[in-house]
Design a protein around this motif. Sequence first.
Motif, PDB file in Angstrom:
ATOM      1  N   ILE A 182       0.868  -0.758  -0.430  1.00 11.16           N
ATOM      2  CA  ILE A 182      -0.087   0.031  -0.101  1.00 11.16           C
ATOM      3  C   ILE A 182       1.212   1.537   0.507  1.00 11.16           C
ATOM      4  N   GLY A 183       2.025   1.023   0.688  1.00 13.30           N
ATOM      5  CA  GLY A 183       2.557   2.266   0.720  1.00 13.30           C
ATOM      6  C   GLY A 183       3.246   3.141  -0.401  1.00 13.30           C
ATOM      7  N   HIS A 184       4.136   1.656  -1.135  1.00 15.29           N
ATOM      8  CA  HIS A 184       4.603   1.464  -2.891  1.00 15.29           C
ATOM      9  C   HIS A 184       2.994   2.357  -3.634  1.00 15.29           C
ATOM     10  N   SER A 185       1.882   1.868  -3.387  1.00 18.01           N
ATOM     11  CA  SER A 185       1.032   2.677  -4.739  1.00 18.01           C
ATOM     12  C   SER A 185       0.997   3.453  -4.102  1.00 18.01           C
ATOM     13  N   LEU A 186       1.233   3.978  -2.589  1.00 21.10           N
ATOM     14  CA  LEU A 186       0.827   5.989  -2.847  1.00 21.10           C
ATOM     15  C   LEU A 186       2.152   6.170  -2.815  1.00 21.10           C
ATOM     16  N   VAL A 187       2.946   5.648  -2.571  1.00 16.26           N
ATOM     17  CA  VAL A 187       4.341   6.871  -3.745  1.00 16.26           C
ATOM     18  C   VAL A 187       4.242   6.610  -5.021  1.00 16.26           C
ATOM     19  N   HIS A 188       3.918   5.833  -5.962  1.00 13.45           N
ATOM     20  CA  HIS A 188       4.167   4.696  -7.119  1.00 13.45           C
ATOM     21  C   HIS A 188       2.491   5.982  -7.940  1.00 13.45           C
ATOM     22  N   ASN A 189       2.069   5.955  -6.785  1.00 10.37           N
ATOM     23  CA  ASN A 189       0.251   6.806  -7.639  1.00 10.37           C
ATOM     24  C   ASN A 189      -0.099   7.814  -7.078  1.00 10.37           C
ATOM     25  N   ALA A 190       0.896   8.660  -6.526  1.00 10.25           N
ATOM     26  CA  ALA A 190       0.636   9.913  -5.961  1.00 10.25           C
ATOM     27  C   ALA A 190       0.112  11.313  -6.095  1.00 10.25           C
ATOM     28  N   LYS A 191       0.610  11.281  -7.992  1.00 10.90           N
ATOM     29  CA  LYS A 191       0.198  12.250  -8.537  1.00 10.90           C
ATOM     30  C   LYS A 191      -2.226  11.923  -8.559  1.00 10.90           C
ATOM     31  N   LEU A 192      -1.511  10.998  -9.415  1.00 14.20           N
ATOM     32  CA  LEU A 192      -2.830  10.407  -9.309  1.00 14.20           C
ATOM     33  C   LEU A 192      -3.871  10.501  -7.847  1.00 14.20           C
ATOM     34  N   LEU A 193      -3.524   9.657  -6.964  1.00 13.11           N
ATOM     35  CA  LEU A 193      -4.217   9.974  -5.825  1.00 13.11           C
ATOM     36  C   LEU A 193      -4.197  11.825  -5.479  1.00 13.11           C
ATOM     37  N   ALA A 194      -3.237  12.070  -5.833  1.00 11.59           N
ATOM     38  CA  ALA A 194      -3.715  14.090  -5.346  1.00 11.59           C
ATOM     39  C   ALA A 194      -4.378  14.836  -6.062  1.00 11.59           C
ATOM     40  N   ASP A 195      -4.172  14.486  -7.313  1.00 12.50           N
ATOM     41  CA  ASP A 195      -5.490  14.941  -8.338  1.00 12.50           C
ATOM     42  C   ASP A 195      -7.306  14.405  -7.891  1.00 12.50           C
ATOM     43  N   SER A 196      -7.273  13.294  -7.691  1.00 12.07           N
ATOM     44  CA  SER A 196      -8.591  12.890  -7.692  1.00 12.07           C
ATOM     45  C   SER A 196      -8.878  13.193  -5.965  1.00 12.07           C
ATOM     46  N   SER A 197      -7.922  13.862  -5.141  1.00 16.80           N
ATOM     47  CA  SER A 197      -8.125  14.162  -4.231  1.00 16.80           C
ATOM     48  C   SER A 197      -8.459  15.492  -4.378  1.00 16.80           C
ATOM     49  N   GLY A 198      -7.988  16.230  -4.630  1.00 13.02           N
ATOM     50  CA  GLY A 198      -8.484  17.982  -4.898  1.00 13.02           C
ATOM     51  C   GLY A 198      -9.874  17.475  -6.113  1.00 13.02           C
ATOM     52  N   ALA A 235      -4.712   2.124  -1.357  1.00 13.58           N
ATOM     53  CA  ALA A 235      -4.194   3.296  -1.284  1.00 13.58           C
ATOM     54  C   ALA A 235      -4.840   5.036  -0.782  1.00 13.58           C
ATOM     55  N   SER A 236      -6.023   4.268  -1.989  1.00 17.87           N
ATOM     56  CA  SER A 236      -7.197   5.457  -2.110  1.00 17.87           C
ATOM     57  C   SER A 236      -7.695   5.197  -0.689  1.00 17.87           C
ATOM     58  N   LEU A 237      -8.030   4.283   0.173  1.00 17.36           N
ATOM     59  CA  LEU A 237      -9.001   4.182   1.132  1.00 17.36           C
ATOM     60  C   LEU A 237      -8.415   5.263   2.336  1.00 17.36           C
ATOM     61  N   VAL A 238      -7.052   4.649   2.488  1.00 12.11           N
ATOM     62  CA  VAL A 238      -6.363   5.622   2.773  1.00 12.11           C
ATOM     63  C   VAL A 238      -6.641   7.272   3.144  1.00 12.11           C
ATOM     64  N   VAL A 239      -6.161   8.213   1.822  1.00 13.55           N
ATOM     65  CA  VAL A 239      -6.312   9.430   1.495  1.00 13.55           C
ATOM     66  C   VAL A 239      -7.786   9.258   1.875  1.00 13.55           C
ATOM     67  N   VAL A 240      -8.570   8.628   1.641  1.00 13.94           N
ATOM     68  CA  VAL A 240      -9.773   9.113   2.079  1.00 13.94           C
ATOM     69  C   VAL A 240      -9.997   9.076   3.509  1.00 13.94           C
ATOM     70  N   SER A 241      -9.453   8.234   4.055  1.00 12.67           N
ATOM     71  CA  SER A 241      -9.615   8.240   5.748  1.00 12.67           C
ATOM     72  C   SER A 241      -8.463   9.845   6.576  1.00 12.67           C
ATOM     73  N   ALA A 242      -7.974   9.888   5.070  1.00 12.90           N
ATOM     74  CA  ALA A 242      -7.224  10.936   5.864  1.00 12.90           C
ATOM     75  C   ALA A 242      -7.545  12.253   5.563  1.00 12.90           C
ATOM     76  N   MET A 243      -8.690  12.057   4.931  1.00 10.34           N
ATOM     77  CA  MET A 243      -9.069  13.464   4.559  1.00 10.34           C
ATOM     78  C   MET A 243     -10.564  13.658   5.262  1.00 10.34           C
ATOM     79  N   GLY A 244     -11.205  12.590   6.080  1.00 10.22           N
ATOM     80  CA  GLY A 244     -12.073  12.717   6.832  1.00 10.22           C
ATOM     81  C   GLY A 244     -11.483  13.259   7.767  1.00 10.22           C
ATOM     82  N   VAL A 245     -10.586  12.262   8.491  1.00 11.91           N
ATOM     83  CA  VAL A 245     -10.117  12.822   9.569  1.00 11.91           C
ATOM     84  C   VAL A 245      -9.576  14.516   9.832  1.00 11.91           C
ATOM     85  N   ALA A 246      -8.638  14.807   8.829  1.00  9.82           N
ATOM     86  CA  ALA A 246      -8.511  15.896   8.253  1.00  9.82           C
ATOM     87  C   ALA A 246      -9.576  17.445   8.931  1.00  9.82           C
ATOM     88  N   LEU A 247     -10.507  16.645   8.283  1.00 10.12           N
ATOM     89  CA  LEU A 247     -11.923  17.524   8.165  1.00 10.12           C
ATOM     90  C   LEU A 247     -12.369  17.575   9.305  1.00 10.12           C
TER      91      LEU A 247
END
Length: 270
Positions: free
Chosen positions: A59-75, A238-250
């Motif tokens: 999952i960590g490798h996917s977060l790093v490898h797909n960082a730009k894709l995840l960042a764009d989707s998160s926005g 990795a996407s679920l990790v980003v979603v969870s982090a976003m929810g906690v931050a909000l």
Amino acid sequence: MTTTNTKGNPDISVAAITRRGWREISPAVFAVVGTLILWELAVKWLKVPEIIIAAPSSIGHSLVHNAKLLADSSGVTLAIIVYGFALSVVLGIVLALLLVRFPTASRAVYPLVVLFQTVPKVALAPIFVIWFGYDLSPKILLIIVISFFPISLNMIAGLRSVDPNLLLLMRSIGCSKTETLLRVMVPSALPSLFAGLKIGVTFSVIGAIVAEFSGANRGLGYLIQFASSQLDTPLVFASLVVVSAMGVALFYAVALLEHFIIPWASSSEI
């Protein structure tokens, strides 16, 4: 022993603040790290295929490898959440004020609001897509119908829990019902309102993902579906990790706002 300066105030050093912060967050840090270690060892030891469950290292490798894709989707997803949550706050507060100010309307409308809230929101998502298309409108609308109810319900509870003696006092000095509502009831209801806001903002994250499941070509919800269809389990996690982090931050953003607006009543989440 706490030292004091020449003015008699406690000497609050950076090291002291750091130690206090570490004592507060260390249990959560140890729990997360321990869970990740056990997860990694269990996947490796049991030889679970990655297609079923990804190891934290993958999952960590996917977060790093797909960082730009995840960042764009998160926005994209974050923008939908912010718009939907903001409108939910406005609708929830206005509805609560109207229902408390006009009891007759409350008896007529409140049961309908509760009835509407019992409708499964997942079932509404495809209907909204049919009605409004694939742009932002159905996604924001779904967030509103999911999030406004806890905001409004907590606001109503706070407005109705005001000290009756304060209400009698305002009535005795000739204040109208509207003046009493705005000057006494609303300030007293702020702690309850923020409790509803913290629930509502987490519901907004869920609503955005559900809406993107039903019809979207961008966003974290779409990315989760796409990765799942490609059997890319690490990217799903990795996407679920980003979603969870976003929810906690909000959530903590709302808690921080509560701390500044009503510091005497805010809880200790921050």
